[in-house]
Every structure is written in structure tokens, then in C-alpha cells.
Design an enzyme around this catalytic site. Structure first.
Site, PDB file in Angstrom:
ATOM      1  N   SER A  48       7.943  42.035  41.887  1.00 26.33           N
ATOM      2  CA  SER A  48       6.725  41.217  41.857  1.00 26.33           C
ATOM      3  C   SER A  48       5.571  42.089  41.393  1.00 26.33           C
ATOM      4  O   SER A  48       5.612  43.321  41.551  1.00 26.33           O
ATOM      5  CB  SER A  48       6.424  40.697  43.269  1.00 26.33           C
ATOM      6  OG  SER A  48       5.136  40.123  43.319  1.00 26.33           O
ATOM      7  N   TYR A  84       5.766  42.934  52.285  1.00 29.77           N
ATOM      8  CA  TYR A  84       6.203  42.243  51.057  1.00 29.77           C
ATOM      9  C   TYR A  84       5.972  43.154  49.848  1.00 29.77           C
ATOM     10  O   TYR A  84       6.877  43.346  49.032  1.00 29.77           O
ATOM     11  CB  TYR A  84       5.443  40.920  50.904  1.00 29.77           C
ATOM     12  CG  TYR A  84       5.884  40.125  49.692  1.00 29.77           C
ATOM     13  CD1 TYR A  84       7.115  39.468  49.688  1.00 29.77           C
ATOM     14  CD2 TYR A  84       5.089  40.049  48.548  1.00 29.77           C
ATOM     15  CE1 TYR A  84       7.531  38.755  48.568  1.00 29.77           C
ATOM     16  CE2 TYR A  84       5.501  39.339  47.433  1.00 29.77           C
ATOM     17  CZ  TYR A  84       6.721  38.681  47.449  1.00 29.77           C
ATOM     18  OH  TYR A  84       7.144  37.981  46.340  1.00 29.77           O
TER      19      TYR A  84
HETATM   20  N1  LIG Z   1       6.479  32.526  43.740  1.00 27.64           N
HETATM   21  C1  LIG Z   1       5.825  33.620  43.420  1.00 27.64           C
HETATM   22  O1  LIG Z   1       4.581  33.586  43.247  1.00 27.64           O
HETATM   23  C2  LIG Z   1       6.565  34.912  43.262  1.00 27.64           C
HETATM   24  C3  LIG Z   1       5.919  35.985  42.630  1.00 27.64           C
HETATM   25  C4  LIG Z   1       6.598  37.179  42.484  1.00 27.64           C
HETATM   26  C5  LIG Z   1       7.900  37.310  42.922  1.00 27.64           C
HETATM   27  N2  LIG Z   1       8.513  36.263  43.542  1.00 27.64           N
HETATM   28  C6  LIG Z   1       9.889  36.432  43.999  1.00 27.64           C
HETATM   29  O2  LIG Z   1      10.713  35.424  43.445  1.00 27.64           O
HETATM   30  C7  LIG Z   1      11.861  35.265  44.265  1.00 27.64           C
HETATM   31  C8  LIG Z   1      12.110  33.785  44.493  1.00 27.64           C
HETATM   32  O3  LIG Z   1      11.105  33.273  45.342  1.00 27.64           O
HETATM   33  P1  LIG Z   1      10.337  31.898  45.049  1.00 27.64           P
HETATM   34  O4  LIG Z   1       8.942  32.231  44.810  1.00 27.64           O
HETATM   35  O5  LIG Z   1      11.088  31.095  44.093  1.00 27.64           O
HETATM   36  O6  LIG Z   1      10.373  31.262  46.528  1.00 27.64           O
HETATM   37  P2  LIG Z   1      11.291  30.111  47.144  1.00 27.64           P
HETATM   38  O7  LIG Z   1      11.061  28.833  46.412  1.00 27.64           O
HETATM   39  O8  LIG Z   1      11.038  30.142  48.604  1.00 27.64           O
HETATM   40  O9  LIG Z   1      12.774  30.590  46.856  1.00 27.64           O
HETATM   41  C9  LIG Z   1      13.375  31.646  47.579  1.00 27.64           C
HETATM   42  C10 LIG Z   1      14.859  31.555  47.397  1.00 27.64           C
HETATM   43  O10 LIG Z   1      15.484  32.649  48.093  1.00 27.64           O
HETATM   44  C11 LIG Z   1      16.486  32.111  48.951  1.00 27.64           C
HETATM   45  N3  LIG Z   1      16.676  32.955  50.133  1.00 27.64           N
HETATM   46  C12 LIG Z   1      15.736  33.395  51.000  1.00 27.64           C
HETATM   47  N4  LIG Z   1      16.311  34.114  51.964  1.00 27.64           N
HETATM   48  C13 LIG Z   1      17.634  34.130  51.704  1.00 27.64           C
HETATM   49  C14 LIG Z   1      18.759  34.701  52.351  1.00 27.64           C
HETATM   50  N5  LIG Z   1      18.630  35.425  53.474  1.00 27.64           N
HETATM   51  N6  LIG Z   1      19.985  34.519  51.814  1.00 27.64           N
HETATM   52  C15 LIG Z   1      20.129  33.788  50.687  1.00 27.64           C
HETATM   53  N7  LIG Z   1      19.110  33.213  50.033  1.00 27.64           N
HETATM   54  C16 LIG Z   1      17.878  33.391  50.535  1.00 27.64           C
HETATM   55  C17 LIG Z   1      15.968  30.734  49.333  1.00 27.64           C
HETATM   56  O11 LIG Z   1      17.066  29.965  49.824  1.00 27.64           O
HETATM   57  P3  LIG Z   1      16.841  28.671  50.778  1.00 27.64           P
HETATM   58  O12 LIG Z   1      15.573  28.007  50.302  1.00 27.64           O
HETATM   59  O13 LIG Z   1      18.073  27.882  50.518  1.00 27.64           O
HETATM   60  O14 LIG Z   1      16.693  29.215  52.170  1.00 27.64           O
HETATM   61  C18 LIG Z   1      15.434  30.270  48.001  1.00 27.64           C
HETATM   62  O15 LIG Z   1      16.479  29.810  47.167  1.00 27.64           O
HETATM   63  C19 LIG Z   1      11.580  36.054  45.542  1.00 27.64           C
HETATM   64  O16 LIG Z   1      12.271  37.292  45.515  1.00 27.64           O
HETATM   65  C20 LIG Z   1      10.081  36.282  45.498  1.00 27.64           C
HETATM   66  O17 LIG Z   1       9.678  37.409  46.222  1.00 27.64           O
HETATM   67  C21 LIG Z   1       7.874  35.057  43.712  1.00 27.64           C
END
Ligand SMILES: NC(=O)c1ccc[n+]([C@@H]2O[C@H](COP(=O)([O-])OP(=O)(O)OC[C@H]3O[C@@H](n4cnc5c(N)ncnc54)[C@H](OP(=O)(O)O)[C@@H]3O)[C@@H](O)[C@H]2O)c1
Length: 254
Positions: A136, A149
Site C-alpha cells: 500500500s 497497518y
Molecule cells: N482499499 C484500499 O484503499 C487499499 C489501499 C491499499 C492497499 N489495500 C490492500 O488491498 C487488499 C484488499 O483489500 P480491499 O481494500 O479490497 O478490502 P476488502 O474489500 O475488505 O477485501 C479484503 C479481502 O481480504 C480477505 N481477507 C481478509 N482477511 C482474510 C483472512 N484471514 N483469510 C482470507 N482472506 C481474508 C477478505 O475476505 P472476506 O471479505 O471474505 O472476509 C476480502 O476478500 C488488502 O491487502 C489491503 O490492505 C487496499
């Protein structure tokens, strides 16, 4: 047939990546924790013509992850593994507890290792394959709003940078993904302004383009990437003063 494995495919960026890659002649192995949401994403990918295998697994379960990655590879050799699953503490409240700090590391760092190491073991002997690691822009500098984080994402960024050089000798590609704010389950809990917030499908297109070019770092949107880079060059005291007023993450599970 290209075979792409994506963790965290039930929501947000992972879901958008799965849908982006879904096409006739593509095989997808998808993982989420929520069975219904994971199955729904798999169904939409099948409707786009992809062959899809979807599982409900916790990335913290090292043995189950190793078995699953091996089983996916045995069906069809993996070309690309996107270790995307991750959590934050929530958004807009009062910081990260000790318990949340350990929880975030167990998923964002250990869970990512549980995905990547079994894949590398399989890809190395055949000298072909690519690994994409979800970091990130928050990993460029520790912020008072989310120390755990930021640190978990910094660990992945630095590890990935090193791994890229190491695995290049074996013919494998490694890309570190550093998004700014993307619409997702994580960002919808943030109770503060998110500059340059972008839809997940647009983020998926940018990520896929970077992976396709085997870019070492896929940092976007560019104004956030430039700001993050500038932060790393300024004196620590100045950055401390500038970031002290940022809102803190809520004490939520996640
Ligand atoms: N959104 C942003 O602004 C942003 C920016 C930079 C980086 N990121 C990164 O992008 C990645 C995806 O996040 P997102 O933003 O798309 O959020 P999100 O919509 O909450 O998605 C997170 C995903 O990770 C899965 N997950 C969480 N804990 C898990 C576990 N213990 N075992 C297996 N799966 C797990 C969730 O599964 P379930 O929902 O089925 O529990 C979901 O599919 C993350 O690594 C996050 O840090 C996001």
C-alpha cells in the site's frame, strides 16, 4: 490456459481483479473467507467465460494454504499468484490496539507468506511464474493513524523489493502493489476524506497492466505515489508534525 490465483477475492480489489482477469481460456483459483461472497464472485467470473475454482479459507492457516496452493497448481500450473488478502483496524476512531496489531500482522504479513512460499516452491523448478504482493502507499511511511497497518505494508514492500531481485535469477517475476485509496470493504469504514479515491475496477486495470509489464512497483494514483515518495525524503520531525493531526483508525475487529 493462463492460471491466476487470487486471495481476498470475495470483495474490493481482489474481487475486481478476479473479474478483470475472467475470460474464456483463463483459469482462476479464488480464495475468500466469506463463502457466499466468494461463491458469488466465482459465479460472475464463470459468466464471463473463465474456469473457476473457489475456496473459503483463512490465509493464516499455513498448512491448509500450502495444500490449497499445491492442489491449484496440480490442476494446472500457476502462472500468476496475487497475494491480496488483507485487513486494517477500521477507520476514523482511536487507533490500533495491541490485539489488532498482532491480528493485522498475522493476516497482512504471515498470511501473505502462507500464500507466496508454497507458490514459489512450485514455480522455481520450472523457472516460470509471477508473484504480486499487496502492499500500500501506507507502507511508505509509518503514520500515527495506523502504525500496524503501515508497518505490515512496509514489511511487504521491502520484502518484495528484495525478493524480486532474488527470484529474477530463477526466472520469476515479482511485483509489489502500492495503491492509494480504493473503494472496498476496507476503505468504506474510513471516516475521513480519502484523496483520489478510485473505483476498484479502475485499480484492477492499473494493477493488471503493471503485472503484465512485470513492473517491480505498481504505485498509484501518481499524485499519491509522488506525495508518499516526498514524505520519505523530508526530515522525520517535519513529517511527524505534519501527520500528527491525521484521524486515527477505529478499534474494530477485522
Ligand atoms: N482499499 C484500499 O484503499 C487499499 C489501499 C491499499 C492497499 N489495500 C490492500 O488491498 C487488499 C484488499 O483489500 P480491499 O481494500 O479490497 O478490502 P476488502 O474489500 O475488505 O477485501 C479484503 C479481502 O481480504 C480477505 N481477507 C481478509 N482477511 C482474510 C483472512 N484471514 N483469510 C482470507 N482472506 C481474508 C477478505 O475476505 P472476506 O471479505 O471474505 O472476509 C476480502 O476478500 C488488502 O491487502 C489491503 O490492505 C487496499
Amino acid at each position: 490456459m493462463p492460471h491466476i490465483l487470487i486471495t481476498g477475492a470475495s470483495s474490493g480489489v481482489g474481487e475486481a481483479l478476479a473479474l478483470h482477469y475472467a475470460a474464456p481460456g483463463t483459469s482462476l483459483s479464488l480464495l475468500g473467507r466469506d463463502g457466499a461472497r466468494t461463491a458469488a464472485v466465482a459465479e460472475r467470473c464463470r459468466a464471463k467465460g473463465a474456469t473457476v475454482d473457489a475456496v473459503t479459507l483463512d490465509v493464516r492457516d499455513a498448512a491448509a494454504m500450502a495444500d490449497w496452493v499445491k492442489a491449484c497448481d496440480a490442476r494446472h500450473p500457476l502462472d500468476l499468484v496475487i497475494a491480496n488478502a488483507g485487513v486494517s483496524a477500521g477507520g476514523g476512531g482511536v487507533g490500533e490496539t495491541a490485539e489488532q496489531t498482532r491480528h493485522i500482522f498475522s493476516i497482512n504479513v504471515e498470511g501473505l507468506f502462507n500464500t507466496v512460499f508454497p507458490a514459489v516452491e512450485l514455480m522455481r523448478p520450472r523457472k516460470r511464474g509471477q508473484i504480486a504482493l499487496m502492499s500500500s502507499i501506507a507502507g511508505f511511511r509509518g503514520l500515527p493513524s495506523a502504525p500496524a497497518y503501515c508497518a505490515s505494508k512496509a514489511a511487504i514492500k521491502v520484502w518484495g523489493e528484495g525478493l524480486r531481485g532474488q527470484l529474477a535469477r530463477d526466472g520469476l517475476g515479482v511485483s509489489v502493489i502500492c495503491p492509494g485509496f480504493v473503494e472496498s470493504g476496507i476503505s468504506k469504514r474510513n471516516r475521513f476524506p480519502m484523496p483520489f479515491l478510485m473505483p476498484a475496477d479502475r485499480a484492477a486495470r492499473i494493477i493488471a497492466q503493471g503485472i503484465g509489464a512485470n513492473r517491480g512497483r505498481i504505485a498509484f494514483p501518481w499524485p499519491m505515489a509522488v506525495m508518499a515518495w516526498i514524505m520519505t525524503t523530508l526530515p522525520d520531525g517535519l513529517i511527524g508534525a505534519l501527520t500528527a493531526r491525521l484521524p486515527h483508525k477505529e478499534r474494530l475487529g477485522g
